[in-house]
Design a protein around this motif. Sequence first.
Motif, mmCIF file in Angstrom:
data_model
loop_
_atom_site.group_PDB
_atom_site.id
_atom_site.type_symbol
_atom_site.label_atom_id
_atom_site.label_comp_id
_atom_site.label_asym_id
_atom_site.label_seq_id
_atom_site.Cartn_x
_atom_site.Cartn_y
_atom_site.Cartn_z
ATOM 1 N N GLU A 291 -22.057 48.488 -52.539
ATOM 2 C CA GLU A 291 -20.728 49.147 -52.250
ATOM 3 C C GLU A 291 -20.723 50.277 -51.420
ATOM 4 O OE1 GLU A 291 -18.562 50.254 -55.973
ATOM 5 O OE2 GLU A 291 -18.604 48.292 -56.655
ATOM 6 N N LEU A 292 -21.821 50.849 -51.159
ATOM 7 C CA LEU A 292 -22.110 52.082 -50.239
ATOM 8 C C LEU A 292 -22.455 51.315 -48.750
ATOM 9 C CD1 LEU A 292 -24.100 54.464 -52.242
ATOM 10 C CD2 LEU A 292 -21.797 54.664 -51.708
ATOM 11 N N VAL A 293 -22.941 50.209 -48.638
ATOM 12 C CA VAL A 293 -23.369 49.301 -47.594
ATOM 13 C C VAL A 293 -21.938 48.966 -46.824
ATOM 14 C CG1 VAL A 293 -24.324 47.403 -46.684
ATOM 15 C CG2 VAL A 293 -25.690 48.793 -48.223
ATOM 16 N N ILE A 294 -21.133 48.342 -47.788
ATOM 17 C CA ILE A 294 -19.907 48.031 -47.312
ATOM 18 C C ILE A 294 -18.802 48.587 -47.895
ATOM 19 C CG2 ILE A 294 -18.136 45.801 -47.123
ATOM 20 C CD1 ILE A 294 -21.041 45.004 -46.049
ATOM 21 N N PRO A 295 -18.392 49.862 -47.497
ATOM 22 C CA PRO A 295 -17.719 50.863 -48.129
ATOM 23 C C PRO A 295 -16.078 50.532 -48.071
ATOM 24 C CG PRO A 295 -18.334 51.946 -46.277
ATOM 25 C CD PRO A 295 -18.947 50.745 -46.270
ATOM 26 N N ASN A 296 -15.667 49.722 -47.265
ATOM 27 C CA ASN A 296 -14.391 49.469 -46.570
ATOM 28 C C ASN A 296 -14.230 47.768 -46.412
ATOM 29 O OD1 ASN A 296 -11.638 48.684 -46.264
ATOM 30 N ND2 ASN A 296 -11.652 50.218 -44.388
ATOM 31 N N PRO A 297 -14.454 46.940 -47.344
ATOM 32 C CA PRO A 297 -14.430 45.422 -47.215
ATOM 33 C C PRO A 297 -12.986 45.056 -46.603
ATOM 34 C CG PRO A 297 -13.909 45.935 -49.655
ATOM 35 C CD PRO A 297 -14.308 47.376 -48.975
ATOM 36 N N GLU A 298 -12.226 45.714 -46.528
ATOM 37 C CA GLU A 298 -10.994 45.490 -45.490
ATOM 38 C C GLU A 298 -11.382 45.346 -44.217
ATOM 39 O OE1 GLU A 298 -7.788 45.132 -46.845
ATOM 40 O OE2 GLU A 298 -7.989 46.308 -48.758
ATOM 41 N N LEU A 299 -12.337 45.902 -43.513
ATOM 42 C CA LEU A 299 -12.668 45.761 -42.055
ATOM 43 C C LEU A 299 -13.374 44.662 -41.792
ATOM 44 C CD1 LEU A 299 -14.366 49.502 -41.472
ATOM 45 C CD2 LEU A 299 -11.948 48.600 -40.984
ATOM 46 N N THR A 300 -13.506 43.992 -40.475
ATOM 47 C CA THR A 300 -14.326 42.984 -40.173
ATOM 48 C C THR A 300 -15.679 43.498 -39.768
ATOM 49 O OG1 THR A 300 -13.670 43.125 -38.021
ATOM 50 C CG2 THR A 300 -12.002 42.011 -39.309
ATOM 51 N N ILE A 301 -16.661 42.451 -39.771
ATOM 52 C CA ILE A 301 -17.881 42.685 -39.316
ATOM 53 C C ILE A 301 -17.963 43.410 -37.956
ATOM 54 C CG2 ILE A 301 -20.319 42.182 -38.693
ATOM 55 C CD1 ILE A 301 -19.865 39.976 -41.133
ATOM 56 N N ARG A 302 -17.019 42.833 -37.106
ATOM 57 C CA ARG A 302 -17.075 43.504 -35.627
ATOM 58 C C ARG A 302 -16.632 44.894 -35.810
ATOM 59 N NH1 ARG A 302 -17.340 39.972 -31.088
ATOM 60 N NH2 ARG A 302 -16.138 38.282 -32.245
ATOM 61 N N GLN A 303 -15.538 45.240 -36.722
ATOM 62 C CA GLN A 303 -14.912 46.617 -36.850
ATOM 63 C C GLN A 303 -15.947 47.539 -37.255
ATOM 64 O OE1 GLN A 303 -11.339 45.460 -38.740
ATOM 65 N NE2 GLN A 303 -10.125 45.481 -36.824
ATOM 66 N N GLY A 304 -17.034 47.059 -37.623
ATOM 67 C CA GLY A 304 -18.043 47.977 -38.609
ATOM 68 C C GLY A 304 -18.108 47.870 -40.082
ATOM 69 N N ALA A 305 -17.445 46.656 -40.783
ATOM 70 C CA ALA A 305 -17.858 46.779 -42.235
ATOM 71 C C ALA A 305 -19.180 47.186 -42.754
ATOM 72 C CB ALA A 305 -17.222 45.336 -42.681
ATOM 73 N N PHE A 334 -19.041 31.178 -39.815
ATOM 74 C CA PHE A 334 -18.020 32.236 -40.305
ATOM 75 C C PHE A 334 -17.611 32.995 -39.116
ATOM 76 C CE2 PHE A 334 -22.064 33.990 -40.412
ATOM 77 C CZ PHE A 334 -21.954 35.406 -40.254
ATOM 78 N N ASP A 335 -16.703 33.955 -39.400
ATOM 79 C CA ASP A 335 -16.067 34.473 -38.179
ATOM 80 C C ASP A 335 -16.312 36.135 -38.106
ATOM 81 O OD1 ASP A 335 -14.598 35.481 -35.915
ATOM 82 O OD2 ASP A 335 -12.630 34.311 -36.773
ATOM 83 N N LEU A 336 -16.880 36.722 -37.100
ATOM 84 C CA LEU A 336 -16.950 38.197 -37.243
ATOM 85 C C LEU A 336 -15.644 38.825 -37.248
ATOM 86 C CD1 LEU A 336 -19.852 38.665 -34.725
ATOM 87 C CD2 LEU A 336 -20.136 38.391 -36.990
ATOM 88 N N ASP A 337 -14.409 38.327 -36.998
ATOM 89 C CA ASP A 337 -13.052 39.038 -36.951
ATOM 90 C C ASP A 337 -12.320 38.626 -38.632
ATOM 91 O OD1 ASP A 337 -13.417 40.149 -34.678
ATOM 92 O OD2 ASP A 337 -13.539 38.152 -33.781
ATOM 93 N N THR A 338 -12.962 37.968 -39.273
ATOM 94 C CA THR A 338 -12.594 38.054 -40.540
ATOM 95 C C THR A 338 -12.796 39.237 -41.597
ATOM 96 O OG1 THR A 338 -12.582 35.649 -40.600
ATOM 97 C CG2 THR A 338 -12.184 36.294 -42.956
ATOM 98 N N PRO A 339 -11.756 39.680 -42.339
ATOM 99 C CA PRO A 339 -12.243 40.741 -43.171
ATOM 100 C C PRO A 339 -13.284 40.436 -44.046
ATOM 101 C CG PRO A 339 -9.945 40.781 -42.761
ATOM 102 C CD PRO A 339 -10.404 39.618 -42.296
ATOM 103 N N PHE A 340 -14.179 41.509 -44.264
ATOM 104 C CA PHE A 340 -15.490 41.124 -45.219
ATOM 105 C C PHE A 340 -15.074 40.382 -46.538
ATOM 106 C CE2 PHE A 340 -18.882 41.809 -47.888
ATOM 107 C CZ PHE A 340 -20.004 41.448 -47.433
ATOM 108 N N LYS A 341 -13.715 40.986 -47.023
ATOM 109 C CA LYS A 341 -13.588 40.508 -48.450
ATOM 110 C C LYS A 341 -12.972 39.341 -48.387
ATOM 111 C CE LYS A 341 -8.934 42.417 -48.925
ATOM 112 N NZ LYS A 341 -7.914 42.929 -49.566
#
Length: 572
Positions: A291-305, A334-341
């Motif tokens: 949860e600290l590694v991915i604090p905001n799962p709304e972001l995509t990997i490209r956006q810095g999730a 998978f896609d780097l522009d999909t939100p992590f969650k």
Amino acid sequence: MKNKIVIKGAREHNLKNIDLELNRDQLIVFTGLSGSGKSSLAFDTIYAEGQRRYVESLSAYARQFLGQMEKPEVDYISGLSPAISIDQKTTSKNPRSTVGTVTEIYDYLRLLFARVGVPHCPNCGKEIKKQTIDQMVDQLMELPERTKVQLLAPIVRGRKGKHEKVLETAVKQGYIRARIDGEVVDLTEAEIDLDKNKKHSIDIVVDRLVIKEGIGKRLTDSIETVMKQSGGLMIAEINGVEEMNFSQSFSCPDCQISIEEIEPRLFSFNNPFGACPTCTGLGEKLEVDPELVIPNPELTIRQGAIAVIGWGSIGNPDSYAYALFDALMKKYHFDLDTPFKELPEDIQNMILYGTDGEKVQFTFSGEYGTRNYDYAFEGVIANTKRRYEESSSESMRDEYESYMTSIPCKTCKGARLKPEALAVTIGDKNINQVTSMSIGDLRTFFLEVELTDRQKAIGAQILKEINARLGFLVDVGLDYLTLSRSSGTLSGGEAQRIRLATQIGSGLVGVLYILDEPSIGLHQRDNERLIQTLVRLRDLGNTLIVVEHDEDTMHAADWIVDIGPGAGEHGG
């Protein structure tokens, strides 16, 4: 004048050349406005001079470790005793420090469990007793035929020193091999120079044999020789890989497990012999928290999730992280522009925990040229843990720690000790269960515990000390604490009362105690207990100087010294 502390010309900080006479063996309260000079007189003058004179009375050798102490601004002080200060500072923040270790009750508990504890098998829980040489022979003879066995006598176990005499004696007795710190050496050829400041283990190789029919007599003779050398312990190395511990002390016939001699250090979580090997006696481990590694799962990997330093560059097509994730994206679809969650669960797990040994191929061009990689991705969590453990930079370790959480150790479940230590009980409770009880319950437990006559005879003095110290903690209102409580989590008032209880337990007389506002943060009920404790310390034959604003403490005092009339330059 022997019964008085006489101060002439005190000028420390804002004190205005004060002359004062204080009666010894009394409870004296220093009061006045904040900033009026109470602490300057109590701590910076009386305590500083009492401590300085005590240190000066020590040998030159002892003084070099204590450093120079400044002489306070005062013309003359007489009638001082060695001074002990009990101030508002909390006790040690060291994670290895607990209420039990601070009060030294834990040291008595270790001794009690080592001397009267009942050992059980760490595996099956059955009570275990001492092993005979015949039982050891039978156990080894059950090994498959042609098994190579090396019989070792452990003569030094985790002790500092060069151990030259030990090795010389072994050579004189005709032994030519020894295993030193895990490595077998030839005693007749090698020049052995051990570091005297490091702990060493030395096992003498007594015999090397192969299990076969008719070897029982030789095995018996060799085991007897090992027992004489080591005082009842033996290590049997099987085929150079596995080890079996044997002891004339304790072993479980069902599980074929022997445990070492039970001694106090086995119950110490600050000693490698007793500490849980996984958490080294801390009772908890730092683990990377998803949860600290991915604090905001709304972001995509490209956006810095992925928030961990180094992985934020995935959005940069020229980075190593992008090249790796581009290859992972193509392989696992998978896609780097999909939100992590919104990524499938197996893809989330692959990003966090790795590809489970499956390799991905990619090319990366950096400042050192172009390289082709064939890489089994370890996962962001394992990568962060590895970088944390390998980093020599304190600032980087702090950075990685911000993605980690302390969790109870999976091996010892937070008990801090080896299974062998936790398998020793008194009254069906092991040392961890005992230290996890509240001090009030623990006192009742030790007053009511049923012991055999032999246990009573051995443990009487130890139990007397434990019960006395527990009683002092109950008297100062700390019956709700547990001995396993980390001292870094105590409030200032709790820490101060623990130190007071420890001082009562020491039973010293003729000491000058100086306390800094001990009533801060205390409820009225606890305040009354605190005052009773101070009176008790005085009645033992000590002088107490208490810097205090509390009215009840003033009423309980024999003398009041009021300093003022104002604060700062208007005080003193």
